[in-house]
Design a protein around this motif. Sequence first.
Motif, short mmCIF file in Angstrom:
data_model
loop_
_atom_site.label_atom_id
_atom_site.label_comp_id
_atom_site.label_asym_id
_atom_site.label_seq_id
_atom_site.Cartn_x
_atom_site.Cartn_y
_atom_site.Cartn_z
N LYS A 1 94.90 54.02 58.58
CA LYS A 1 93.92 54.64 57.67
C LYS A 1 93.86 56.15 57.88
O LYS A 1 93.72 56.91 56.92
CB LYS A 1 92.53 54.03 57.86
CG LYS A 1 92.34 52.72 57.17
CD LYS A 1 92.38 52.94 55.68
CE LYS A 1 91.96 51.68 54.95
NZ LYS A 1 92.29 51.76 53.54
N SER B 1 95.29 55.47 63.70
CA SER B 1 95.24 54.33 62.79
C SER B 1 96.01 54.62 61.50
O SER B 1 96.22 55.78 61.13
CB SER B 1 93.79 53.98 62.45
OG SER B 1 93.25 54.93 61.55
N ARG C 1 102.68 52.94 58.86
CA ARG C 1 102.49 52.18 60.10
C ARG C 1 103.30 52.78 61.25
O ARG C 1 102.83 52.91 62.37
CB ARG C 1 102.87 50.72 59.87
CG ARG C 1 102.65 49.84 61.08
CD ARG C 1 103.01 48.39 60.82
NE ARG C 1 104.40 48.30 60.38
CZ ARG C 1 104.85 47.47 59.45
NH1 ARG C 1 104.04 46.64 58.86
NH2 ARG C 1 106.12 47.45 59.13
N ALA D 1 101.72 56.03 62.34
CA ALA D 1 100.50 55.74 63.10
C ALA D 1 100.84 55.33 64.54
O ALA D 1 100.21 55.80 65.49
CB ALA D 1 99.70 54.64 62.41
#
Length: 169
Positions: free
Chosen positions: A141, A139, A130, A133
Amino acid sequence: MKTSIELLFRYHYRPLCMYALHYLQDLDKAEDVVQDFFLRLVEKKRKGADIENTKAYLYSATRNSCIDYLRKSGNTAERINPQDVDGDISDEEAVGRSINEAELWTAIDALPPRQREVLLPSKRDGLRYRDIACELDISVKTVENLISRALHTLRGKADNFIYFLFCFS
């Protein structure tokens, strides 16, 4: 055609720096010691010195250079052993790990830039997906995907790399 010193430097510089790092615990100092050693080696070669077992000579001379550096720095004898995250290790183990670590860094350097950009903060610095990102404005992902592809590529190059990757975090 490259000279023998240039080839030795190209092939052995990174593993020797990793080896020196086991003694000095500081990458800048390790690089300085190895660079100074190669300068001395150039002078020896110019004077006609012939080295029979090159690899053994390179590691022994680097080890001796590290020990000299530590002694000049005022470190006590117990600090003059190669060290790893688990403490003291044997000199032979330091050589083997240094070669594997250098191969790992060469493989990481060969990764596509974006994969390398997310892999290093994750495995070396311990950042969460996180956080990576957010920092890269992508993101979570995408971070997961890039790290997965990077690890897949590295696994394909050598099984030993995975052990070293988890030593980063």
